[in-house]
Design a protein around this motif. Structure first.
Motif, short mmCIF file in Angstrom:
data_model
loop_
_atom_site.label_atom_id
_atom_site.label_comp_id
_atom_site.label_asym_id
_atom_site.label_seq_id
_atom_site.Cartn_x
_atom_site.Cartn_y
_atom_site.Cartn_z
N THR A 73 -38.19 92.33 -89.67
CA THR A 73 -37.34 91.40 -89.90
C THR A 73 -36.18 91.12 -88.88
O THR A 73 -35.49 92.20 -88.43
CB THR A 73 -36.72 91.88 -91.32
OG1 THR A 73 -37.57 92.17 -92.21
CG2 THR A 73 -35.75 90.95 -91.88
N ARG A 74 -36.16 90.14 -88.74
CA ARG A 74 -35.38 89.77 -87.42
C ARG A 74 -34.26 88.66 -88.00
O ARG A 74 -34.82 87.65 -88.42
CB ARG A 74 -36.09 89.17 -86.41
CG ARG A 74 -35.14 88.71 -85.06
CD ARG A 74 -36.00 88.32 -84.04
NE ARG A 74 -35.25 87.54 -82.98
CZ ARG A 74 -35.09 87.89 -81.72
NH1 ARG A 74 -35.73 89.06 -81.29
NH2 ARG A 74 -34.51 87.24 -80.75
N SER A 75 -32.78 89.05 -87.68
CA SER A 75 -31.97 87.95 -88.41
C SER A 75 -30.85 87.64 -87.39
O SER A 75 -30.68 88.52 -86.33
CB SER A 75 -31.29 88.51 -89.47
OG SER A 75 -30.33 89.51 -89.07
N THR A 76 -30.24 86.25 -87.04
CA THR A 76 -29.38 85.94 -86.43
C THR A 76 -28.42 85.06 -87.07
O THR A 76 -28.84 84.23 -87.84
CB THR A 76 -29.95 84.94 -85.25
OG1 THR A 76 -31.05 85.65 -84.55
CG2 THR A 76 -28.89 84.53 -84.06
N SER A 77 -27.20 85.61 -86.90
CA SER A 77 -26.00 84.91 -87.49
C SER A 77 -24.94 84.41 -86.50
O SER A 77 -24.53 85.30 -85.81
CB SER A 77 -25.35 85.97 -88.87
OG SER A 77 -24.40 85.42 -89.22
#
Length: 214
Positions: A73-77
């Protein structure tokens, strides 16, 4: 690790980039990252960006490869003040050469001030990504996201409702993408220039990694 970064079962990598003031920061990765087979376990890769007071960020990442049987799971904020700009390349590769890559789920959120500029969730698991509206037969998803400014008009560039753009290429081999250059729009303002580098991603801020049992 000059040869590349590893993501293994149980790992949780969090990268925080915080830039304040009229600074142009360029992040240069020295190598790509490979997420290896996880034997039913999973891993996370989270990036949090905060730009204030006229800061600019340019981050053209190296390939992020999800090998067979990996589950990531990869997130960018990204949170930007008005007047700040960012240009970020994420190059996602599903499988090493000759492999059917594992599962990758991505989440991207970006704000300028209090306004939500971009919200995108992608399920790139093997059973879902081959649909014609996602990857089709492609193995690599290469994206440049501009925040706080727009990329030039082009056939494969989406102009967002707010001030931003997404340029995207679907290719079989990562080197076939033509998104390797920059638009030149980021960092046009005067100010200090900073450069950070590293295998996992050099940042102006904090890098955290917690490793589980492998």
């Amino acid at each position: 690790m000059a040869a590349g970064a590893l993501l293994l079962a149980g790992d949780h990598v969090r990268i925080e980039v915080v830039v304040s003031g009229p600074i142009r920061l360029e992040i240069v990765e020295t190598a790509g990252t490979v997420a290896y087979a996880m034997r039913g376990a999973s891993a996370r890769w989270d990036v949090a960006i905060e730009l204030t007071d006229g800061a600019s960020l340019q981050w053209y990442g190296e390939p992020f490869v999800v090998a067979a049987d990996a589950d990531v799971t990869r997130s960018t904020s990204a949170q930007l003040d008005g007047g700040c700009t960012a240009e970020i390349r994420e190059s996602l590769v599903l499988g090493r050469y000759g492999e059917v890559g594992g599962t990758l789920r991505t989440q991207t959120r970006a704000w300028i001030g209090a306004d939500l500029l971009l919200a995108e969730d992608l399920d790139l698991s093997p059973e879902n990504r081959t649909g014609w509206a996602i990857l089709g037969r492609a193995r690599c998803l290469d994206t440049v996201t501009a925040l706080g400014h727009r990329l030039p008009e082009a056939p494969h560039t989406l102009q967002l409702e707010g001030t931003g753009s997404i340029a995207r290429r679907l290719v079989h081999q990562q080197h076939e993408s033509d998104l390797g250059g920059t638009s030149g729009a980021v960092g046009s303002e005067p100010g200090a220039v900073g450069r950070a580098s590293g295998a996992v991603g050099g940042v102006s801020g904090a890098v955290g990694r917690t490793a589980g049992t492998h």
